[in-house]
Each structure stands twice: as structure tokens, then as C-alpha cells.
Design a protein around this motif. Structure first.
Motif: not given
Lengths: 291, 131
Positions: A128-134, B128
Motif C-alpha cells: 500500500a504505497d498510499k493511505s488510500s491504497h488497499d 484518488e
């Protein structure tokens, strides 16, 4: 040296300097070329001289794409790193390049692609490279879109580096959930340096050709890669390849000779007429261990 | 980016049902000769969305290149069709493989989201909130 995946997200890790290595380092070029050739072998495209439309997922600097071009195929390459794609432009690759994140889905129409390869890229989805990544949603989006865009009977061969068994299982699970059949072919499974895992996936009805080919080195072949000085820490020694020797049969411990056994044995010997000391409270007594 | 790739691409934005075809707006493009392989064209033609391909050529101001209606199969599969100058199969080859879009953008028909094309590479990265 830790693997790239734990150092930084791919678009950060493959910055200008790192991307440069993919043009200048002959070692990297050679390794990538070999892996690409093996992936193509596993892709098992029909040898009918008709060019196919293929995908190169995580095409990077276009090294793997070149092997596709050499065989006369047309390809569309996906990569998340602008620096790497700039290198590909410099090298004037024939395939069309897309700056895209495979974890967002491939965005292609259904059934239009004849095959797909991916060299050392899919494992990036597990982080998960970003907090929004799952990671699970990304794997789902990737494999789902890949399954949809492939034509019936088409194959995908994805070479990846799994950090651990859990990661490897996660990747395979999401591939299967998307509807693919297939499995993982591992070349040189006994060598941690040379070991390469290829996820070979087929789309559509199974045919005669869907049995997985055997990985290299599985029949105790000597792994030639161990002799090369191609490890990441610059170690120049010759690697020693240890075959799995069958362990010597362990001697069973004499746990089962307790007091009862001893008394029986003494009675037996008395019946035979031997001169046996009398049974006392000291017979078969647990003694202090001397060793 | 060639028109073959453009013909396959769809908009991936969340919530979009018809993200295809992406409207092509090209500010800079060129042609590069590629050897014709008739078998490839014949094989790929069933997968091509003809309307989208024609629309793309119109966007490049090439109205004469391809007819509105897809040419009948006999014309494409005829023996020696590839050798005739200006034959359908040659025009299709030219449209799909020889035109390279260098600068411009692709626009999603439903959300009007714009995907820029720079140095021939479309940027399909979603933000995003679009995933």
C-alpha cells in the motif's frame, strides 16, 4: 540490500537515476532479457507467423517489449514511472506506451488482447504505497480487468518476486478469483538467487495445452545461475548448490524400557534358569542422568 | 500512440458506464511507415470498433481515409487485396499502425475527464477520488 518494493513506491523508486541503470547496466539488461524470453516461452503463442496484439504490464524501459517486437508482435505497454517510460522513448520501442497504474484497472475493451506478459511488476500491487491504497482492491481491479480484456484462450504470464509465501498466495488467490485457470511455475526453486516465479494464467475453456510446464531445476538439474556473480551484494564467490540430501534415519530413543519391562525380563530369565538378582525396591528405580 | 491502441482504450473513472470511445483531440501527430502484414489486419479487424476508428480519423482531419461503413469481408480477405494501392486493407493498415499521435488528449465521453497525451504517451492515471 532490501527489495525495491519496501524502499519506495514504484514511481518514486524508478526515478531518473534508477531508470538510467536500465539502459546502462548490461547485467540488468541481460537478466531482464532472459526472464522475458522465458515468459514468452510460457506464453506459448501459436507459431503461425501472424503478429498478435499483446500487453506488457510494467513495461518500464521497454526491455521486455523488445523481445515481443523481435518476434513481430504489436504490444501496448503499461508503466507507472514516467522516468522509465522516458527511457523507453529514448530506446525507440515499437510498442505503444501508457502512463498508468495497473492497480486502477487496465481500461481496455473486452476480449481484444491476445496475450500478456509482465516482468517483475505484479508484486508492487501488494504494497500500500498510499493511505488510500488497499492492496486487495488493487489486485482485484488488476486481475479483473486483465481477465476481461483477454480474448478467449489467451494466456497471461506474470513473472513476479514474492517477498514471502503470504504475498505469493495473495497474488494467486486474486488471479483465480478473477476467473483465471493456471498456476505458478517456479524455475530454480532451490536457489534463492536464481529462483523465478511465473504466474501462468489461461482465460477461457481449458484445452489440451493448459497443463503447466515444469519449472527449470525441478529435476535436480544443476542451476547454472549459481555460478554467476550476479547477486545484488556484489559477492564474487561461486555459489554452492546443495542438493536436498535425504536425512539419515534417526535412531529411536529408548524411552519405552520402563520398570515393568525390566521386571518381566528378569522373570523371563529366571524361567530360563539364569541366576538373576532378587527384585527389590531398587529394581528399575529412576536414576539421575549421567550424560 | 497509434489508433490501434486508441481503439482499445476506455475510460476507467469510477461510476462511468460508457467510457468508450475516448474522443481524440490531437494537436500534433505524424505518420511512420510500417510494413503491411495482411494476416494481422485480417485477424485484428473483428476486434476493431469501426465507428470509433472512423471517428478518430475524422478527428485528425482525414475524412477520405476510411469509409463510414466497414468494408465487406470479401474485400478484405480477397487474394492480392494487399497489393492494390488504395485498397481497403491498406487504408486500414495505415489508419491503425502508421499514424502516431504525439500531443493532444483523450476525452471521456461520459465524464468529460481529459487524459493528456505527451510525447506520444497518454497519461491514464486516475486521481484518488476517481478510483
Amino acid at each position: 540490500m532490501p527489495r525495491p518494493e519496501v524502499q519506495a513506491p514504484p514511481d518514486v523508486f524508478y526515478n531518473g537515476a534508477e531508470a538510467r541503470k536500465y539502459t546502462t547496466s548490461s547485467r540488468i539488461i541481460e537478466i531482464q532479457a532472459r526472464i522475458s524470453e522465458r515468459a514468452l516461452e510460457l506464453l506459448a503463442l501459436p507459431n503461425d507467423g501472424v503478429p498478435k496484439l499483446l500487453l506488457d504490464i510494467g513495461c518500464g524501459s521497454g526491455l521486455s517489449g523488445e523481445t515481443l517486437t523481435e518476434l513481430g508482435h504489436h504490444w501496448i505497454g503499461y508503466d507507472i514511472s514516467k522516468s522509465m517510460l522516458d527511457v523507453a522513448l529514448e530506446r525507440e520501442t515499437e510498442g505503444d506506451l501508457l502512463l498508468a497504474d495497473m492497480g486502477q484497472g487496465l481500461g481496455l475493451r473486452p476480449g481484444v488482447i491476445d496475450g500478456a506478459i509482465s516482468i517483475s511488476a505484479v508484486q508492487w500491487l501488494c504494497n500500500a504505497d498510499k493511505s488510500s491504497h488497499d492492496p486487495r482492491l488493487r489486485l482485484k481491479a488488476f486481475f479483473g480487468s486483465l481477465y476481461r480484456c483477454l480474448a478467449r484462450g489467451a494466456r497471461a504470464v506474470l513473472q513476479f518476486y514474492a517477498d514471502n509465501v503470504k504475498q505469493s498466495e495473495m497474488i494467486v488467490t486474486y488471479a483465480m478469483r478473477a476467473g483465471f485457470a493456471g498456476g505458478v511455475v517456479v524455475d530454480w526453486p532451490h536457489s534463492s538467487k536464481a529462483k523465478k516465479s511465473y504466474l501462468v494464467l489461461t482465460c477461457g475453456a481449458p484445452s489440451l495445452h493448459t497443463s503447466l510446464p515444469m519449472g527449470k531445476g525441478e529435476d535436480d538439474e544443476m542451476c547454472s545461475d549459481d555460478d554467476e556473480s550476479n547477486d545484488e551484494d556484489g559477492d564474487r564467490t561461486v555459489g554452492i548448490y546443495e542438493r536436498n540430501r535425504p536425512k539419515k534415519r534417526q535412531k529411536t530413543k529408548k524411552n519405552g524400557k520402563g520398570k515393568d519391562w525390566l521386571l518381566r525380563k528378569k522373570e523371563q530369565l529366571r524361567r530360563r534358569g539364569h541366576d538373576v538378582p532378587a527384585d527389590t525396591k531398587y529394581t528399575g528405580r529412576k536414576r539421575k542422568t549421567y550424560f | 500512440m497509434r489508433l490501434l491502441t486508441h481503439n482499445m482504450l476506455a475510460s476507467n473513472v469510477r461510476g462511468v458506464t460508457t467510457g468508450y470511445p475516448l474522443k481524440l483531440e490531437a494537436t500534433k501527430w505524424c505518420t511512420k511507415e510500417v510494413e503491411l502484414n495482411a494476416d494481422f489486419i485480417r485477424g485484428v479487424l473483428p476486434k476493431i470498433d469501426w465507428r470509433a476508428l472512423v471517428a478518430a480519423t475524422r478527428a485528425l482531419d482525414l475524412p477520405e481515409l476510411l469509409p463510414e461503413e466497414q468494408p465487406p469481408e470479401e474485400e478484405i480477405f480477397a487474394e492480392g487485396a494487399a497489393d492494390v494501392e488504395g485498397s481497403a486493407i491498406r487504408r486500414i493498415h495505415h489508419a491503425l499502425l502508421e499514424i502516431h499521435i504525439q500531443e493532444g488528449s483523450l476525452v471521456c465521453p461520459e465524464s468529460s475527464r481529459c487524459f493528456p497525451i505527451d510525447k506520444g504517451i497518454p497519461n491514464m492515471m486516475l486521481h484518488e477520488d476517481e478510483v
